[in-house]
Design a protein around this motif. Structure first.
Motif, mmCIF file in Angstrom:
data_model
loop_
_atom_site.group_PDB
_atom_site.id
_atom_site.type_symbol
_atom_site.label_atom_id
_atom_site.label_comp_id
_atom_site.label_asym_id
_atom_site.label_seq_id
_atom_site.Cartn_x
_atom_site.Cartn_y
_atom_site.Cartn_z
ATOM 1 N N GLU A 152 -4.074 13.043 11.648
ATOM 2 C CA GLU A 152 -4.939 11.985 12.179
ATOM 3 C C GLU A 152 -6.144 11.767 11.285
ATOM 4 O OE1 GLU A 152 -7.130 10.677 16.362
ATOM 5 O OE2 GLU A 152 -6.147 12.631 16.182
ATOM 6 N N ASP A 153 -6.444 10.509 11.043
ATOM 7 C CA ASP A 153 -7.590 10.146 10.208
ATOM 8 C C ASP A 153 -8.132 8.809 10.701
ATOM 9 O OD1 ASP A 153 -9.466 9.997 8.094
ATOM 10 O OD2 ASP A 153 -8.043 10.934 6.717
ATOM 11 N N ASP A 154 -9.225 8.362 10.081
ATOM 12 C CA ASP A 154 -9.807 7.084 10.441
ATOM 13 C C ASP A 154 -8.753 5.981 10.304
ATOM 14 O OD1 ASP A 154 -12.372 5.381 10.875
ATOM 15 O OD2 ASP A 154 -11.399 4.485 9.126
ATOM 16 N N ARG A 155 -8.504 5.267 11.391
ATOM 17 C CA ARG A 155 -7.420 4.290 11.413
ATOM 18 C C ARG A 155 -7.651 3.156 10.423
ATOM 19 N NH1 ARG A 155 -2.477 5.224 11.835
ATOM 20 N NH2 ARG A 155 -1.842 3.333 10.762
ATOM 21 N N LYS A 156 -8.895 2.723 10.239
ATOM 22 C CA LYS A 156 -9.185 1.648 9.293
ATOM 23 C C LYS A 156 -8.853 2.092 7.864
ATOM 24 C CE LYS A 156 -12.766 -0.733 11.957
ATOM 25 N NZ LYS A 156 -14.191 -1.165 11.986
ATOM 26 N N PHE A 157 -9.183 3.339 7.549
ATOM 27 C CA PHE A 157 -8.884 3.885 6.228
ATOM 28 C C PHE A 157 -7.379 3.925 5.987
ATOM 29 C CE2 PHE A 157 -7.792 7.820 3.819
ATOM 30 C CZ PHE A 157 -8.278 7.436 2.578
ATOM 31 N N ILE A 158 -6.630 4.364 7.002
ATOM 32 C CA ILE A 158 -5.179 4.437 6.894
ATOM 33 C C ILE A 158 -4.581 3.044 6.685
ATOM 34 C CG2 ILE A 158 -3.035 4.996 8.107
ATOM 35 C CD1 ILE A 158 -4.493 7.461 7.200
ATOM 36 N N GLU A 159 -5.094 2.052 7.416
ATOM 37 C CA GLU A 159 -4.572 0.696 7.296
ATOM 38 C C GLU A 159 -4.842 0.115 5.915
ATOM 39 O OE1 GLU A 159 -2.625 -1.045 9.189
ATOM 40 O OE2 GLU A 159 -2.500 0.513 10.728
ATOM 41 N N ILE A 160 -6.001 0.429 5.342
ATOM 42 C CA ILE A 160 -6.326 -0.031 3.990
ATOM 43 C C ILE A 160 -5.352 0.560 2.980
ATOM 44 C CG2 ILE A 160 -8.037 0.130 2.134
ATOM 45 C CD1 ILE A 160 -10.197 -0.077 4.314
ATOM 46 N N LEU A 161 -5.088 1.863 3.107
ATOM 47 C CA LEU A 161 -4.140 2.520 2.208
ATOM 48 C C LEU A 161 -2.738 1.928 2.372
ATOM 49 C CD1 LEU A 161 -4.951 6.355 2.209
ATOM 50 C CD2 LEU A 161 -5.263 4.712 0.358
ATOM 51 N N LYS A 162 -2.375 1.653 3.612
ATOM 52 C CA LYS A 162 -1.053 1.082 3.889
ATOM 53 C C LYS A 162 -0.913 -0.289 3.235
ATOM 54 C CE LYS A 162 1.964 -0.360 7.702
ATOM 55 N NZ LYS A 162 2.099 -0.449 9.177
ATOM 56 N N GLU A 163 -1.906 -1.134 3.392
ATOM 57 C CA GLU A 163 -1.872 -2.468 2.804
ATOM 58 C C GLU A 163 -1.810 -2.388 1.280
ATOM 59 O OE1 GLU A 163 -5.208 -4.593 4.301
ATOM 60 O OE2 GLU A 163 -4.527 -4.524 6.387
ATOM 61 N N ASP A 164 -2.571 -1.459 0.716
ATOM 62 C CA ASP A 164 -2.580 -1.278 -0.734
ATOM 63 C C ASP A 164 -1.222 -0.783 -1.222
ATOM 64 O OD1 ASP A 164 -4.199 -1.230 -3.236
ATOM 65 O OD2 ASP A 164 -3.673 0.904 -3.202
ATOM 66 N N TYR A 165 -0.630 0.127 -0.469
ATOM 67 C CA TYR A 165 0.685 0.655 -0.830
ATOM 68 C C TYR A 165 1.735 -0.464 -0.807
ATOM 69 C CZ TYR A 165 5.091 3.182 -0.567
ATOM 70 O OH TYR A 165 6.364 3.620 -0.793
ATOM 71 N N ILE A 166 1.731 -1.259 0.240
ATOM 72 C CA ILE A 166 2.688 -2.361 0.356
ATOM 73 C C ILE A 166 2.507 -3.360 -0.779
ATOM 74 C CG2 ILE A 166 3.365 -4.343 1.774
ATOM 75 C CD1 ILE A 166 2.671 -2.645 4.245
ATOM 76 N N ARG A 167 1.257 -3.660 -1.119
ATOM 77 C CA ARG A 167 0.972 -4.607 -2.190
ATOM 78 C C ARG A 167 1.523 -4.113 -3.528
ATOM 79 N NH1 ARG A 167 -3.785 -5.240 -0.991
ATOM 80 N NH2 ARG A 167 -4.796 -3.713 -2.344
ATOM 81 N N HIS A 168 1.322 -2.824 -3.821
ATOM 82 C CA HIS A 168 1.801 -2.272 -5.087
ATOM 83 C C HIS A 168 3.328 -2.193 -5.116
ATOM 84 C CE1 HIS A 168 -2.385 -0.973 -5.769
ATOM 85 N NE2 HIS A 168 -2.032 -0.926 -7.038
ATOM 86 N N GLU A 169 3.943 -1.946 -3.959
ATOM 87 C CA GLU A 169 5.393 -1.853 -3.903
ATOM 88 C C GLU A 169 6.052 -3.203 -4.172
ATOM 89 O OE1 GLU A 169 7.731 0.886 -3.203
ATOM 90 O OE2 GLU A 169 5.926 1.654 -4.161
ATOM 91 N N HIS A 170 5.353 -4.278 -3.905
ATOM 92 C CA HIS A 170 5.934 -5.606 -4.073
ATOM 93 C C HIS A 170 5.488 -6.269 -5.373
ATOM 94 C CE1 HIS A 170 6.710 -5.025 0.250
ATOM 95 N NE2 HIS A 170 7.680 -5.907 0.081
#
Length: 205
Positions: A186-204
């Motif tokens: 568990e971590d700060d949800r906003k931080f996790i969402e930022i990382l998720k969006e960044d990960y998706i962007r780099h994957e595409h």
């Protein structure tokens, strides 16, 4: 820089886990696979990329890093063959103790980043004491495996999506049975969402 799969790096990570674990089950293939999952999950949710560079599938006993599993079976993984470079001698570093157990011969740490070591240390600190089957049940709490639970009653394995690693579990039924009351990831949800969006962007890209 693209994160490229490396058999040497996987061997180093496996040796790091075995040499720093206090668990008698540390030679078990399932134990090692679950510990690799926990370290990859931690690293992805803290640094935005998967340090093992492996592919994951959901199986009956939880998430499995496919190429790492091949290495534990002394089989050179196809994921490492795409570059056209084969070093089968590396597999001699995997010593079979019996059908379910292997021992990794001493390795260096030159391919393990500081962040990867931190992720491996997290897995050891939180989960290192548990036996293989306990770890298997604990992984069943997490949504990236849970979403495939019904499908796995019909098929042996299902490819997993790393974007699901960013999601939080609905409950910790299996973890709590083993004394883990709160989600260690568990971590700060906003931080996790930022990382998720960044990960998706780099994957595409």
């Amino acid at each position: 820089m693209k994160n490229i799969f490396s058999v040497r790096k996987i061997l180093q990570a496996l040796y790091y886990l075995q040499s720093n674990s206090v668990c008698e089950d540390k030679f078990n293939k399932m134990y090692l696979l679950k510990m690799m999952f926990f370290s990859d999950r931690y690293h992805l949710r803290h640094f935005g990329w998967v340090p093992s560079a492996d592919n994951y599938v959901a199986m009956e006993y939880g998430p499995v890093a496919s190429a790492t599993y091949d290495i534990l079976k002394k089989k050179y993984p196809s994921i490492a063959n795409s570059s056209g470079y084969y070093d089968f001698d590396l597999l001699s570093n995997v010593e079979e103790k019996n059908e379910n157990e292997v021992e990794i011969k001493p390795q260096q740490k030159d391919e393990l980043s500081l962040s990867y070591v931190k992720a491996l240390d997290f897995a050891l600190e939180i989960y290192g004491k548990f036996q293989s089957m306990q770890l298997s049940f604990i992984t069943h709490d997490y949504p990236e495996w849970k979403k495939h639970e019904e499908e796995l009653k019909k098929v042996k394995s299902v490819p997993m999506n790393f974007t699901d690693f960013f999601e939080d579990p609905a409950n910790l039924i299996n973890s709590q049975k083993n004394g883990i009351v709160e989600d260690p990831f568990e971590d700060d949800r906003k931080f996790i969402e930022i990382l998720k969006e960044d990960y998706i962007r780099h994957e595409h890209n």
